[in-house]
Design a protein around this motif. Sequence first.
Motif, PDB file in Angstrom:
ATOM      1  N   ALA A 138       0.909  -0.963  -0.142  1.00  0.00           N
ATOM      2  CA  ALA A 138       0.118   0.050  -0.203  1.00  0.00           C
ATOM      3  C   ALA A 138       0.867   1.317  -0.047  1.00  0.00           C
ATOM      4  CB  ALA A 138      -0.862   0.049   1.265  1.00  0.00           C
ATOM      5  N   ALA A 139       0.303   2.277  -0.758  1.00  0.00           N
ATOM      6  CA  ALA A 139       1.355   3.502  -0.866  1.00  0.00           C
ATOM      7  C   ALA A 139       1.169   4.188   0.642  1.00  0.00           C
ATOM      8  CB  ALA A 139       0.480   4.357  -1.780  1.00  0.00           C
ATOM      9  N   GLY A 140       2.180   4.731   1.170  1.00  0.00           N
ATOM     10  CA  GLY A 140       2.168   5.450   2.137  1.00  0.00           C
ATOM     11  C   GLY A 140       2.703   4.837   3.392  1.00  0.00           C
ATOM     12  N   THR A 141       3.608   3.557   3.088  1.00  0.00           N
ATOM     13  CA  THR A 141       4.346   2.749   4.149  1.00  0.00           C
ATOM     14  C   THR A 141       3.310   1.891   4.900  1.00  0.00           C
ATOM     15  OG1 THR A 141       4.401   4.247   5.933  1.00  0.00           O
ATOM     16  CG2 THR A 141       6.251   4.714   4.163  1.00  0.00           C
ATOM     17  N   TYR A 142       2.237   2.474   5.183  1.00  0.00           N
ATOM     18  CA  TYR A 142       1.192   1.634   5.873  1.00  0.00           C
ATOM     19  C   TYR A 142       0.479   0.695   5.337  1.00  0.00           C
ATOM     20  CZ  TYR A 142       2.624   4.555   9.783  1.00  0.00           C
ATOM     21  OH  TYR A 142       3.337   5.465  10.711  1.00  0.00           O
ATOM     22  N   ASN A 143       0.567  -0.651   5.228  1.00  0.00           N
ATOM     23  CA  ASN A 143      -0.274  -1.513   4.653  1.00  0.00           C
ATOM     24  C   ASN A 143      -1.301  -2.522   5.810  1.00  0.00           C
ATOM     25  OD1 ASN A 143      -1.597  -3.685   3.239  1.00  0.00           O
ATOM     26  ND2 ASN A 143       0.236  -4.680   2.506  1.00  0.00           N
ATOM     27  N   PRO A 144      -2.358  -1.919   5.943  1.00  0.00           N
ATOM     28  CA  PRO A 144      -2.990  -2.336   7.183  1.00  0.00           C
ATOM     29  C   PRO A 144      -3.472  -3.849   6.983  1.00  0.00           C
ATOM     30  CG  PRO A 144      -4.392  -0.804   5.957  1.00  0.00           C
ATOM     31  CD  PRO A 144      -3.063  -0.861   5.381  1.00  0.00           C
ATOM     32  N   GLU A 145      -3.335  -4.458   5.598  1.00  0.00           N
ATOM     33  CA  GLU A 145      -3.590  -5.692   5.264  1.00  0.00           C
ATOM     34  C   GLU A 145      -2.483  -6.603   5.251  1.00  0.00           C
ATOM     35  OE1 GLU A 145      -5.511  -5.562   1.505  1.00  0.00           O
ATOM     36  OE2 GLU A 145      -7.514  -4.645   2.433  1.00  0.00           O
ATOM     37  N   ALA A 146      -1.446  -6.072   5.743  1.00  0.00           N
ATOM     38  CA  ALA A 146      -0.133  -7.139   5.822  1.00  0.00           C
ATOM     39  C   ALA A 146      -0.294  -8.027   6.874  1.00  0.00           C
ATOM     40  CB  ALA A 146       1.039  -6.057   6.049  1.00  0.00           C
ATOM     41  N   THR A 468      -9.598  13.529  -5.890  1.00  0.00           N
ATOM     42  CA  THR A 468      -9.014  12.548  -7.057  1.00  0.00           C
ATOM     43  C   THR A 468      -9.634  10.898  -6.576  1.00  0.00           C
ATOM     44  OG1 THR A 468      -7.142  12.221  -6.041  1.00  0.00           O
ATOM     45  CG2 THR A 468      -7.105  14.032  -7.507  1.00  0.00           C
ATOM     46  N   PRO A 469      -9.721  10.437  -7.451  1.00  0.00           N
ATOM     47  CA  PRO A 469      -9.903   8.865  -6.845  1.00  0.00           C
ATOM     48  C   PRO A 469      -8.570   8.465  -6.251  1.00  0.00           C
ATOM     49  CG  PRO A 469     -10.292   8.929  -9.164  1.00  0.00           C
ATOM     50  CD  PRO A 469     -10.017  10.400  -8.866  1.00  0.00           C
ATOM     51  N   ALA A 470      -8.726   7.642  -4.893  1.00  0.00           N
ATOM     52  CA  ALA A 470      -7.725   7.552  -4.261  1.00  0.00           C
ATOM     53  C   ALA A 470      -7.821   5.952  -3.467  1.00  0.00           C
ATOM     54  CB  ALA A 470      -7.495   8.557  -3.127  1.00  0.00           C
ATOM     55  N   LEU A 471      -6.704   5.813  -3.152  1.00  0.00           N
ATOM     56  CA  LEU A 471      -6.636   4.450  -2.153  1.00  0.00           C
ATOM     57  C   LEU A 471      -6.489   4.939  -0.761  1.00  0.00           C
ATOM     58  CD1 LEU A 471      -6.293   1.448  -1.871  1.00  0.00           C
ATOM     59  CD2 LEU A 471      -3.857   1.681  -1.812  1.00  0.00           C
ATOM     60  N   TYR A 472      -7.521   4.651   0.193  1.00  0.00           N
ATOM     61  CA  TYR A 472      -7.434   4.903   1.697  1.00  0.00           C
ATOM     62  C   TYR A 472      -7.058   3.842   2.291  1.00  0.00           C
ATOM     63  CZ  TYR A 472     -10.679   8.729   0.296  1.00  0.00           C
ATOM     64  OH  TYR A 472     -11.289   9.871  -0.118  1.00  0.00           O
ATOM     65  N   SER A 473      -6.018   4.108   2.989  1.00  0.00           N
ATOM     66  CA  SER A 473      -5.417   3.127   4.251  1.00  0.00           C
ATOM     67  C   SER A 473      -5.821   3.551   5.546  1.00  0.00           C
ATOM     68  CB  SER A 473      -3.553   3.317   4.009  1.00  0.00           C
ATOM     69  OG  SER A 473      -3.080   2.358   5.026  1.00  0.00           O
ATOM     70  N   PHE A 474      -6.765   3.027   5.747  1.00  0.00           N
ATOM     71  CA  PHE A 474      -7.308   3.200   7.360  1.00  0.00           C
ATOM     72  C   PHE A 474      -6.321   2.675   8.654  1.00  0.00           C
ATOM     73  CE2 PHE A 474     -10.920   3.272   4.393  1.00  0.00           C
ATOM     74  CZ  PHE A 474     -11.558   4.695   4.542  1.00  0.00           C
ATOM     75  N   ARG A 475      -6.373   3.724   9.384  1.00  0.00           N
ATOM     76  CA  ARG A 475      -5.448   3.444  10.662  1.00  0.00           C
ATOM     77  C   ARG A 475      -6.370   3.990  11.902  1.00  0.00           C
ATOM     78  NH1 ARG A 475       0.076   5.888  10.630  1.00  0.00           N
ATOM     79  NH2 ARG A 475      -1.106   7.567   9.730  1.00  0.00           N
ATOM     80  N   GLY A 476      -7.755   3.499  12.155  1.00  0.00           N
ATOM     81  CA  GLY A 476      -8.367   4.052  13.116  1.00  0.00           C
ATOM     82  C   GLY A 476      -8.643   3.204  14.534  1.00  0.00           C
ATOM     83  N   GLY A 514      -7.643  -1.270   7.045  1.00  0.00           N
ATOM     84  CA  GLY A 514      -7.956  -1.914   6.050  1.00  0.00           C
ATOM     85  C   GLY A 514      -7.689  -0.861   4.935  1.00  0.00           C
ATOM     86  N   LEU A 515      -7.858  -1.234   3.567  1.00  0.00           N
ATOM     87  CA  LEU A 515      -7.711  -0.486   2.390  1.00  0.00           C
ATOM     88  C   LEU A 515      -8.906  -0.452   1.466  1.00  0.00           C
ATOM     89  CD1 LEU A 515      -4.325  -2.303   0.864  1.00  0.00           C
ATOM     90  CD2 LEU A 515      -4.630  -0.059   2.112  1.00  0.00           C
ATOM     91  N   LYS A 516      -9.274   0.520   1.115  1.00  0.00           N
ATOM     92  CA  LYS A 516     -10.459   0.918   0.478  1.00  0.00           C
ATOM     93  C   LYS A 516     -10.083   1.968  -0.707  1.00  0.00           C
ATOM     94  CE  LYS A 516     -14.372   1.076   2.722  1.00  0.00           C
ATOM     95  NZ  LYS A 516     -15.278  -0.089   2.057  1.00  0.00           N
TER      96      LYS A 516
END
Length: 592
Positions: A138-146, A468-476, A514-516
């Motif tokens: 995932a972009a931005g170093t955080y992959n919550p699905e890893a 813009t369309p984007a990939l959201y990496s959630f860290r909630g 997660g990623l969305k």
Amino acid sequence: MSAAVTKAADPVLLALTQNRLDHISQQMGHVMVRTARSPIFSQAHDFTCFIAGPDGRVTAQADGIPIHSGGGGFAARAILRDFEGDIADGDVFLLNDPWAAGGNHLPDWVIARPVFVEGRLVSLVCNRAHQSDIGGGAAGTYNPEATEVWQEGVRLPVLKLIEAGKVRRDLWKLLLLNTRTPDLLEGDLGAMLGSTRIGAEQVARLVTELGVARALGCFDGILAHAAGRMGAALAEVPDGVYEGEERSDNDCFELRDIWVRVRVTIAGGRATVDFTGTDPQIRGFKNSTVANTHSAVYTAFASFFDPAIPRNEGTFSVIDIVAPEGSLVNAREGAATTMDTVFVAHEIIHAVWKALNQAAPDRAAAGWAKNIFGVTSGREPGAEGADGRPYVFYHGLAAAGAGAVEGRDGFNQIGHLCTLGGLTISNAETYERLYPVHFNRQELRCDGGGAGQWRGGTGAHYDVEIKTPALYSFRGEGLRYRTGFGVKGGGWGAAGEMHVQEGDGAPAPAPKFGLKRLGAGRLTADSPGGGGWGDPMSRPVDTVWRDWRDGLVSTEAARTRYGVILTGDPDDPEATLAVAVDQIATAALRKR
């Protein structure tokens, strides 16, 4: 104590040397802020400069973020171990791996520059910086699905990035090929190299002025003095065994309680911090590495005791840490760990605080809320509808509130607990110029902070459009459960909430992790609040009235939490203290 240390132990000289080393680390930070390309550095200061002695012990860490520098010695000693006999003037090292190179987690890259004076290694000058992107799932170093480290980015053992003054171009190209934002990485690496060059020059000047033997004696003396100061602070605490625990309500994939448990034994001016009983490591990316766990424990102790105690590796030499392998606080090689500097570091610090709150209740600290902000990545709008450059946007303006302490309300909005305020919240206007985003709202939250004689930090209302369309990496982590605990009768801070909206669709609750992938849309949040300190009924009436006028406490909360009866509209300029507070009703309510 060695003869060199004894010879250098003039307290004035030690103090001057410590202050000068601290100043050098801060100057390195100034260079980094002014020259780095990524806003995560130039705006948020998500990096730390520190200085180690020739044996790899950290002597100065005055710049930046404690979770970075507390375990910096692990990285410095990995360099000395892996390149023993092969470290020369003009070399510069790079590393990040938690197991092979003493790293915290993969995004934190360390640039380390050895300092030689009279042909002798006298120091390692270091900059540990959280990169904008290092590849991975995932972009931005955080992959919550890893679920394993190989899904989180490129692993770097201790490497020579510069050898005898010459950049290794093959390695440089390899690094740029493994990021989605090579233009940012290239500039940021240049800034890291520049900051360490400035630091190395100044450390060399200091050692030359003192003489090598005397300077190294001062370095040892600084560490010994810090150990004595922390040992004296621990000696003032009653010997005993104190326990604390903290939970997360999820493992990144499902809701279930995950516990960090600690037993702190204080005896004879030393502390043993034992995590036996902590839950096993999990599938998700919230497992801690050894270096990170040490950093988190050191952060807890450093923030709990006298702030005048020096902060270096000597300070923490009186603290022994037991971290069972395979647990949340000492994950085995290959585990997913990218979130560990924030969560599970937050849980470690809270668990240690809860134990220390029992040991020294007069210093008790309320809990900070767990932050909820994630990362959005996409492409900037290009010419005539074409895709532009990749961008990675951190939602730092959705930061949560801190816990209160005696004599001070919690900070209403602040970076993660592990940063102790070292992570800066950027300006909305700056982000609107740098990214395809527009802020509709960013203001402090009403009734978010835990009630108390000293109120917890409120958190914030946050509303941003992503164009813009984007990939959201959630860290909630702080979503939908309370995380800022109160102490001494103080209340809990409010839980966080977050929603995402795609186009003109209806808002939907955001996942914790997660990623969305979404089209252009909107993200709104109420970030969680910190815990309160002390009996809310002891909070001065005029302070409650001020919070009411500022929109931080509602009329209902003033009555039910603080026993203060307020009338009228807080926006009415005529609603003065004398007019707005029903003094008779308030006095009667507070007597109950």
